[in-house]
Write a protein that holds these residues in place. Sequence first.
Motif, PDB file in Angstrom:
ATOM      1  N   GLU A  50     -19.803  22.120  55.835  1.00  0.00           N
ATOM      2  CA  GLU A  50     -18.656  21.732  56.660  1.00  0.00           C
ATOM      3  C   GLU A  50     -17.414  21.780  55.790  1.00  0.00           C
ATOM      4  OE1 GLU A  50     -16.854  17.797  58.921  1.00  0.00           O
ATOM      5  OE2 GLU A  50     -19.015  18.190  59.020  1.00  0.00           O
ATOM      6  N   TRP A  51     -16.411  22.546  56.234  1.00  0.00           N
ATOM      7  CA  TRP A  51     -15.157  22.628  55.517  1.00  0.00           C
ATOM      8  C   TRP A  51     -14.210  21.543  56.033  1.00  0.00           C
ATOM      9  CZ3 TRP A  51     -18.093  26.845  56.647  1.00  0.00           C
ATOM     10  CH2 TRP A  51     -18.364  27.734  55.597  1.00  0.00           C
ATOM     11  N   ALA A  52     -13.392  21.005  55.154  1.00  0.00           N
ATOM     12  CA  ALA A  52     -12.439  19.966  55.547  1.00  0.00           C
ATOM     13  C   ALA A  52     -11.398  20.535  56.501  1.00  0.00           C
ATOM     14  CB  ALA A  52     -11.741  19.400  54.313  1.00  0.00           C
ATOM     15  N   THR A  53     -10.819  19.658  57.307  1.00  0.00           N
ATOM     16  CA  THR A  53      -9.753  20.070  58.214  1.00  0.00           C
ATOM     17  C   THR A  53      -8.619  20.706  57.425  1.00  0.00           C
ATOM     18  OG1 THR A  53     -10.301  18.301  59.748  1.00  0.00           O
ATOM     19  CG2 THR A  53      -8.117  19.301  59.962  1.00  0.00           C
ATOM     20  N   THR A  54      -8.170  21.860  57.879  1.00  0.00           N
ATOM     21  CA  THR A  54      -7.112  22.581  57.176  1.00  0.00           C
ATOM     22  C   THR A  54      -6.287  23.372  58.175  1.00  0.00           C
ATOM     23  OG1 THR A  54      -6.656  24.045  55.300  1.00  0.00           O
ATOM     24  CG2 THR A  54      -8.470  24.667  56.751  1.00  0.00           C
ATOM     25  N   ALA A  55      -5.232  23.987  57.717  1.00  0.00           N
ATOM     26  CA  ALA A  55      -4.407  24.890  58.524  1.00  0.00           C
ATOM     27  C   ALA A  55      -3.899  25.976  57.593  1.00  0.00           C
ATOM     28  CB  ALA A  55      -3.247  24.142  59.172  1.00  0.00           C
ATOM     29  N   HIS A  56      -3.671  27.164  58.137  1.00  0.00           N
ATOM     30  CA  HIS A  56      -3.253  28.297  57.320  1.00  0.00           C
ATOM     31  C   HIS A  56      -1.899  28.821  57.769  1.00  0.00           C
ATOM     32  CE1 HIS A  56      -7.270  28.192  55.731  1.00  0.00           C
ATOM     33  NE2 HIS A  56      -7.796  28.428  56.920  1.00  0.00           N
ATOM     34  N   ARG A  57      -1.179  29.421  56.827  1.00  0.00           N
ATOM     35  CA  ARG A  57       0.106  30.043  57.150  1.00  0.00           C
ATOM     36  C   ARG A  57      -0.086  31.271  58.048  1.00  0.00           C
ATOM     37  NH1 ARG A  57       4.196  28.524  53.334  1.00  0.00           N
ATOM     38  NH2 ARG A  57       3.334  27.113  51.760  1.00  0.00           N
ATOM     39  N   GLU A  58      -1.247  31.901  57.928  1.00  0.00           N
ATOM     40  CA  GLU A  58      -1.539  33.115  58.694  1.00  0.00           C
ATOM     41  C   GLU A  58      -2.333  32.798  59.972  1.00  0.00           C
ATOM     42  OE1 GLU A  58      -1.434  34.111  54.298  1.00  0.00           O
ATOM     43  OE2 GLU A  58      -2.539  32.680  55.540  1.00  0.00           O
ATOM     44  N   HIS A  59      -2.313  33.757  60.910  1.00  0.00           N
ATOM     45  CA  HIS A  59      -3.301  33.720  61.986  1.00  0.00           C
ATOM     46  C   HIS A  59      -4.679  33.895  61.340  1.00  0.00           C
ATOM     47  CE1 HIS A  59       0.046  34.095  64.676  1.00  0.00           C
ATOM     48  NE2 HIS A  59       0.272  35.368  64.389  1.00  0.00           N
ATOM     49  N   GLU A  60      -5.704  33.341  61.990  1.00  0.00           N
ATOM     50  CA  GLU A  60      -7.060  33.481  61.453  1.00  0.00           C
ATOM     51  C   GLU A  60      -8.017  33.888  62.565  1.00  0.00           C
ATOM     52  OE1 GLU A  60     -10.363  30.950  58.834  1.00  0.00           O
ATOM     53  OE2 GLU A  60      -8.623  29.936  59.717  1.00  0.00           O
ATOM     54  N   LEU A  61      -8.867  34.872  62.273  1.00  0.00           N
ATOM     55  CA  LEU A  61      -9.951  35.272  63.161  1.00  0.00           C
ATOM     56  C   LEU A  61     -11.251  34.891  62.473  1.00  0.00           C
ATOM     57  CD1 LEU A  61     -11.096  36.734  65.649  1.00  0.00           C
ATOM     58  CD2 LEU A  61     -10.954  38.877  64.333  1.00  0.00           C
ATOM     59  N   LEU A  62     -11.940  33.891  63.020  1.00  0.00           N
ATOM     60  CA  LEU A  62     -13.216  33.436  62.471  1.00  0.00           C
ATOM     61  C   LEU A  62     -14.357  34.102  63.222  1.00  0.00           C
ATOM     62  CD1 LEU A  62     -12.690  29.635  61.836  1.00  0.00           C
ATOM     63  CD2 LEU A  62     -13.680  31.230  60.191  1.00  0.00           C
ATOM     64  N   TRP A  63     -15.300  34.666  62.488  1.00  0.00           N
ATOM     65  CA  TRP A  63     -16.434  35.335  63.131  1.00  0.00           C
ATOM     66  C   TRP A  63     -17.642  35.248  62.214  1.00  0.00           C
ATOM     67  CZ3 TRP A  63     -17.647  40.379  60.914  1.00  0.00           C
ATOM     68  CH2 TRP A  63     -16.694  40.848  59.999  1.00  0.00           C
ATOM     69  N   SER A  64     -18.805  35.543  62.757  1.00  0.00           N
ATOM     70  CA  SER A  64     -20.030  35.440  61.964  1.00  0.00           C
ATOM     71  C   SER A  64     -20.980  36.561  62.353  1.00  0.00           C
ATOM     72  CB  SER A  64     -20.705  34.080  62.176  1.00  0.00           C
ATOM     73  OG  SER A  64     -21.231  33.990  63.490  1.00  0.00           O
ATOM     74  N   THR A  65     -21.953  36.799  61.508  1.00  0.00           N
ATOM     75  CA  THR A  65     -22.965  37.809  61.808  1.00  0.00           C
ATOM     76  C   THR A  65     -24.345  37.196  61.975  1.00  0.00           C
ATOM     77  OG1 THR A  65     -23.171  38.199  59.422  1.00  0.00           O
ATOM     78  CG2 THR A  65     -21.743  39.696  60.673  1.00  0.00           C
ATOM     79  N   THR A  66     -24.508  35.963  61.517  1.00  0.00           N
ATOM     80  CA  THR A  66     -25.805  35.306  61.638  1.00  0.00           C
ATOM     81  C   THR A  66     -25.621  33.804  61.527  1.00  0.00           C
ATOM     82  OG1 THR A  66     -28.075  35.213  60.766  1.00  0.00           O
ATOM     83  CG2 THR A  66     -26.295  35.440  59.167  1.00  0.00           C
ATOM     84  N   GLY A  67     -26.546  33.037  62.119  1.00  0.00           N
ATOM     85  CA  GLY A  67     -26.493  31.583  62.037  1.00  0.00           C
ATOM     86  C   GLY A  67     -25.584  30.974  63.092  1.00  0.00           C
ATOM     87  N   ASN A  68     -25.512  29.642  63.087  1.00  0.00           N
ATOM     88  CA  ASN A  68     -24.690  28.902  64.047  1.00  0.00           C
ATOM     89  C   ASN A  68     -23.416  28.416  63.369  1.00  0.00           C
ATOM     90  OD1 ASN A  68     -26.581  29.088  66.177  1.00  0.00           O
ATOM     91  ND2 ASN A  68     -27.748  27.392  65.320  1.00  0.00           N
ATOM     92  N   VAL A  69     -22.279  28.750  63.965  1.00  0.00           N
ATOM     93  CA  VAL A  69     -20.979  28.360  63.430  1.00  0.00           C
ATOM     94  C   VAL A  69     -20.191  27.696  64.550  1.00  0.00           C
ATOM     95  CG1 VAL A  69     -18.832  29.135  62.349  1.00  0.00           C
ATOM     96  CG2 VAL A  69     -21.000  30.265  61.785  1.00  0.00           C
ATOM     97  N   THR A  70     -19.549  26.567  64.262  1.00  0.00           N
ATOM     98  CA  THR A  70     -18.690  25.901  65.237  1.00  0.00           C
ATOM     99  C   THR A  70     -17.319  25.683  64.628  1.00  0.00           C
ATOM    100  OG1 THR A  70     -19.350  23.660  64.573  1.00  0.00           O
ATOM    101  CG2 THR A  70     -20.637  24.713  66.316  1.00  0.00           C
ATOM    102  N   VAL A  71     -16.306  25.716  65.495  1.00  0.00           N
ATOM    103  CA  VAL A  71     -14.925  25.496  65.074  1.00  0.00           C
ATOM    104  C   VAL A  71     -14.317  24.426  65.967  1.00  0.00           C
ATOM    105  CG1 VAL A  71     -12.666  26.542  64.684  1.00  0.00           C
ATOM    106  CG2 VAL A  71     -14.729  27.941  64.469  1.00  0.00           C
ATOM    107  N   GLU A  72     -13.790  23.364  65.366  1.00  0.00           N
ATOM    108  CA  GLU A  72     -13.039  22.353  66.106  1.00  0.00           C
ATOM    109  C   GLU A  72     -11.562  22.657  65.948  1.00  0.00           C
ATOM    110  OE1 GLU A  72     -14.209  18.172  65.824  1.00  0.00           O
ATOM    111  OE2 GLU A  72     -15.883  18.857  64.575  1.00  0.00           O
ATOM    112  N   ALA A  73     -10.883  22.889  67.073  1.00  0.00           N
ATOM    113  CA  ALA A  73      -9.458  23.224  67.032  1.00  0.00           C
ATOM    114  C   ALA A  73      -8.852  23.027  68.398  1.00  0.00           C
ATOM    115  CB  ALA A  73      -9.254  24.684  66.589  1.00  0.00           C
TER     116      ALA A  73
END
Length: 283
Positions: A50-73
Amino acid sequence: MTAEGSAVRLWGAPTLERDEWTASVETDEPKVEERWLLTTGTFPTPEPMEWATTAHREHELLWSTTGNVTVEAAGHLWMVPPSLGIWLPAGTPHRVRASAGAVTYATFLSPELVAVDWAGVVGIPMIRLLRELLLHNQNEEMSTEARLRLQRVGVDLIRPVRTVSLDIPLPKTPELLTIAERIIADPADDRTTEEWARMIGLSGRTLMRWFQRDTGVSLTQWRILVRVRSALIDIAAGKPVVAVSRRLGYANPSTFIDLFRQVTGHTPAAYFRSVNGVAESGL
């Protein structure tokens, strides 16, 4: 990558309503060099992460190829199956979780050089060509001109999903949230309303009234939504509908398919054809 959510979405369509998000998180250092449109980072997780809550200066496209990934936003919890990416506008506070064995990718895009015609957090179909272009950009040597051409094509392939969004509101009352989290963790849990109510010291009638007040839907309807959401993740990962329906406690697959159609307006096969159709139309 990565804030407390109030709803669960799988595929997200653009909405006319602006998501309200009040968390204040400072953005981190730039990740895309000045002349480039985008860059991609790879995050394998041999153990749950689990990564800590953060924000980026750029747009971000989060994607995966395997496993379960969740994004709270943006007040929602988004599930990220291999066929879907999640678009996070620049400056959006978010938190990411990944299961053991997942491989998560974060593609960062310059907000000054990449203009989009949608607002807010949305789902992005990760068609094969888009995935391969992003990885080729990251892994191969090429001239500046060739890399910029490649990146422009990649940006052109990033288009939001326009199918119906599966949006599951989470209750705000702590006792009800405890029940909701247990159901999300095990959608096949077949405890009755009375049994759930006894667990938190309420009557069944009070639990139903509170749940309707907090979420706008009955506990029964809400549990169906959670099961459909869970099924979408498994089906997107290639699991047969029959096996998925049995895992969720439906002995008869046709009963599950009928409920799926009531929620999404499609059978499972038609739902995924609609997603793939949108994706391929961008080629």
